[in-house]
Write a protein that holds these residues in place. Structure first.
Motif, mmCIF file in Angstrom:
data_model
loop_
_atom_site.group_PDB
_atom_site.id
_atom_site.type_symbol
_atom_site.label_atom_id
_atom_site.label_comp_id
_atom_site.label_asym_id
_atom_site.label_seq_id
_atom_site.Cartn_x
_atom_site.Cartn_y
_atom_site.Cartn_z
ATOM 1 N N ASP A 29 0.839 -1.189 0.000
ATOM 2 C CA ASP A 29 0.000 0.000 0.000
ATOM 3 C C ASP A 29 0.884 1.252 0.000
ATOM 4 O O ASP A 29 0.625 2.216 -0.721
ATOM 5 C CB ASP A 29 -0.901 -0.041 1.231
ATOM 6 N N PHE A 30 1.953 1.224 0.780
ATOM 7 C CA PHE A 30 2.907 2.338 0.834
ATOM 8 C C PHE A 30 3.469 2.615 -0.560
ATOM 9 O O PHE A 30 3.536 3.767 -1.002
ATOM 10 C CB PHE A 30 4.039 1.977 1.812
ATOM 11 N N ALA A 31 3.864 1.558 -1.262
ATOM 12 C CA ALA A 31 4.445 1.705 -2.600
ATOM 13 C C ALA A 31 3.444 2.301 -3.581
ATOM 14 O O ALA A 31 3.762 3.266 -4.290
ATOM 15 C CB ALA A 31 4.939 0.355 -3.115
ATOM 16 N N GLN A 32 2.241 1.747 -3.641
ATOM 17 C CA GLN A 32 1.276 2.244 -4.632
ATOM 18 C C GLN A 32 0.860 3.672 -4.308
ATOM 19 O O GLN A 32 0.638 4.475 -5.201
ATOM 20 C CB GLN A 32 0.065 1.303 -4.767
ATOM 21 N N GLU A 33 0.805 4.014 -3.025
ATOM 22 C CA GLU A 33 0.430 5.363 -2.617
ATOM 23 C C GLU A 33 1.484 6.375 -3.089
ATOM 24 O O GLU A 33 1.159 7.441 -3.586
ATOM 25 C CB GLU A 33 0.315 5.398 -1.090
ATOM 26 N N HIS A 34 2.766 6.016 -2.944
ATOM 27 C CA HIS A 34 3.835 6.919 -3.335
ATOM 28 C C HIS A 34 4.052 6.964 -4.854
ATOM 29 O O HIS A 34 4.526 7.964 -5.376
ATOM 30 C CB HIS A 34 5.132 6.569 -2.590
ATOM 31 N N LEU A 35 3.701 5.887 -5.538
ATOM 32 C CA LEU A 35 3.813 5.885 -6.997
ATOM 33 C C LEU A 35 2.733 6.740 -7.647
ATOM 34 O O LEU A 35 2.950 7.339 -8.678
ATOM 35 C CB LEU A 35 3.705 4.451 -7.538
ATOM 36 N N GLY A 36 1.555 6.755 -7.057
ATOM 37 C CA GLY A 36 0.427 7.443 -7.680
ATOM 38 C C GLY A 36 -0.292 6.492 -8.626
ATOM 39 O O GLY A 36 -0.179 5.272 -8.499
ATOM 40 N N ASP A 37 -1.014 7.039 -9.579
ATOM 41 C CA ASP A 37 -1.825 6.224 -10.492
ATOM 42 C C ASP A 37 -0.942 5.335 -11.366
ATOM 43 O O ASP A 37 -0.161 5.844 -12.181
ATOM 44 C CB ASP A 37 -2.701 7.109 -11.386
ATOM 45 N N ILE A 38 -1.087 4.032 -11.199
ATOM 46 C CA ILE A 38 -0.288 3.070 -11.959
ATOM 47 C C ILE A 38 -0.913 2.873 -13.333
ATOM 48 O O ILE A 38 -2.104 2.603 -13.456
ATOM 49 C CB ILE A 38 -0.148 1.742 -11.179
ATOM 50 N N VAL A 39 -0.078 3.047 -14.365
ATOM 51 C CA VAL A 39 -0.577 2.996 -15.749
ATOM 52 C C VAL A 39 -0.037 1.806 -16.546
ATOM 53 O O VAL A 39 -0.543 1.506 -17.619
ATOM 54 C CB VAL A 39 -0.272 4.312 -16.506
ATOM 55 N N TYR A 40 1.002 1.132 -16.014
ATOM 56 C CA TYR A 40 1.575 0.007 -16.754
ATOM 57 C C TYR A 40 2.341 -0.902 -15.800
ATOM 58 O O TYR A 40 3.025 -0.423 -14.903
ATOM 59 C CB TYR A 40 2.527 0.521 -17.844
ATOM 60 N N VAL A 41 2.198 -2.206 -16.006
ATOM 61 C CA VAL A 41 2.976 -3.178 -15.245
ATOM 62 C C VAL A 41 3.698 -4.089 -16.235
ATOM 63 O O VAL A 41 3.058 -4.699 -17.095
ATOM 64 C CB VAL A 41 2.067 -4.040 -14.315
ATOM 65 N N GLY A 53 16.223 -10.087 -4.040
ATOM 66 C CA GLY A 53 16.850 -8.779 -4.140
ATOM 67 C C GLY A 53 17.056 -8.276 -5.554
ATOM 68 O O GLY A 53 17.374 -7.104 -5.760
ATOM 69 N N ASP A 54 16.856 -9.142 -6.547
ATOM 70 C CA ASP A 54 17.007 -8.711 -7.943
ATOM 71 C C ASP A 54 15.707 -8.122 -8.471
ATOM 72 O O ASP A 54 14.619 -8.611 -8.144
ATOM 73 C CB ASP A 54 17.383 -9.897 -8.842
ATOM 74 N N ALA A 55 15.816 -7.103 -9.335
ATOM 75 C CA ALA A 55 14.632 -6.553 -9.994
ATOM 76 C C ALA A 55 14.073 -7.635 -10.915
ATOM 77 O O ALA A 55 14.821 -8.265 -11.657
ATOM 78 C CB ALA A 55 15.011 -5.316 -10.794
ATOM 79 N N PHE A 56 12.766 -7.892 -10.820
ATOM 80 C CA PHE A 56 12.198 -8.925 -11.690
ATOM 81 C C PHE A 56 11.015 -8.445 -12.514
ATOM 82 O O PHE A 56 10.528 -9.159 -13.371
ATOM 83 C CB PHE A 56 11.903 -10.211 -10.916
ATOM 84 N N CYS A 57 10.581 -7.218 -12.284
ATOM 85 C CA CYS A 57 9.573 -6.601 -13.133
ATOM 86 C C CYS A 57 9.558 -5.107 -12.811
ATOM 87 O O CYS A 57 10.330 -4.651 -11.965
ATOM 88 C CB CYS A 57 8.201 -7.245 -12.953
ATOM 89 N N SER A 58 8.692 -4.363 -13.481
ATOM 90 C CA SER A 58 8.609 -2.937 -13.185
ATOM 91 C C SER A 58 7.166 -2.460 -13.249
ATOM 92 O O SER A 58 6.311 -3.083 -13.874
ATOM 93 C CB SER A 58 9.497 -2.122 -14.123
ATOM 94 N N VAL A 59 6.946 -1.337 -12.568
ATOM 95 C CA VAL A 59 5.632 -0.718 -12.495
ATOM 96 C C VAL A 59 5.815 0.741 -12.899
ATOM 97 O O VAL A 59 6.745 1.400 -12.432
ATOM 98 C CB VAL A 59 5.084 -0.808 -11.049
ATOM 99 N N GLU A 60 4.941 1.224 -13.780
ATOM 100 C CA GLU A 60 5.018 2.625 -14.189
ATOM 101 C C GLU A 60 3.761 3.343 -13.743
ATOM 102 O O GLU A 60 2.651 2.834 -13.884
ATOM 103 C CB GLU A 60 5.148 2.732 -15.713
ATOM 104 N N SER A 61 3.983 4.546 -13.214
ATOM 105 C CA SER A 61 2.862 5.382 -12.807
ATOM 106 C C SER A 61 2.945 6.703 -13.554
ATOM 107 O O SER A 61 3.886 6.937 -14.318
ATOM 108 C CB SER A 61 2.929 5.638 -11.296
ATOM 109 N N VAL A 62 1.989 7.576 -13.299
ATOM 110 C CA VAL A 62 2.029 8.886 -13.929
ATOM 111 C C VAL A 62 3.230 9.678 -13.414
ATOM 112 O O VAL A 62 3.692 10.598 -14.071
ATOM 113 C CB VAL A 62 0.715 9.674 -13.699
ATOM 114 N N LYS A 63 3.765 9.307 -12.252
ATOM 115 C CA LYS A 63 4.910 10.009 -11.660
ATOM 116 C C LYS A 63 6.265 9.431 -12.078
ATOM 117 O O LYS A 63 7.208 10.165 -12.299
ATOM 118 C CB LYS A 63 4.849 9.933 -10.123
#
Length: 131
Positions: A29-41, A53-63
């Motif tokens: 919840d903390f992550a999505q709140e700070h990212l803002g509106d998520i537009v792509y996963v 500990g490795d990056a395995f995907c990404s999330v894009e928001s309007v921010k």
């Protein structure tokens, strides 16, 4: 901020729910709140091996775009395909809408993750640093 007691957490704001030896992974919840509106996963690939500990995907928001880090080592055995068409589900309920399921190679890694109380304290400290 919602921090379910039955999950484990990372300092990079991912959560883990273990069921039948499988680890369901999502963002908090903390992550999505700070990212803002998520537009792509960008979902991880089914069958890919991941290390804790490795990056395995990404999330894009309007921010911003943000990497999502695997909390555990193992193999991605399932992804939440509904996020491809409805990435905003992560904003609506980040704990119901997991990103991927990992078949753990070392279930003992779960013990190294934060419990809800420790994660809440971590979030408070991070908020103070941002202020």
């Amino acid at each position: 901020m919602n921090i379910p007691e039955d999950l484990r957490y990372t300092k990079t704001h991912e959560w883990v729910r273990v069921e039948d030896g499988k680890a369901y992974v999502g963002i908090t919840d903390f992550a999505q709140e700070h990212l803002g509106d998520i537009v792509y996963v960008e979902l991880p690939e089914v069958g890919s091996e991941v290390e804790a500990g490795d990056a395995f995907c990404s999330v894009e928001s309007v921010k911003a775009a943000s990497d999502v880090y695997s909390p555990l080592s193992g193999k991605v055995i399932e992804v939440n395909e509904s996020l491809e068409d409805e990435p905003e589900l992560l904003n609506e309920d980040p704990y119901e809408n997991w990103i991927a399921v990992i078949e753990m190679s070392d279930p003992g890694e779960v013990d190294a993750l934060l419990d809800a109380e420790s994660y809440a304290k971590h979030c408070e400290e991070e908020e103070e640093e941002m202020a």
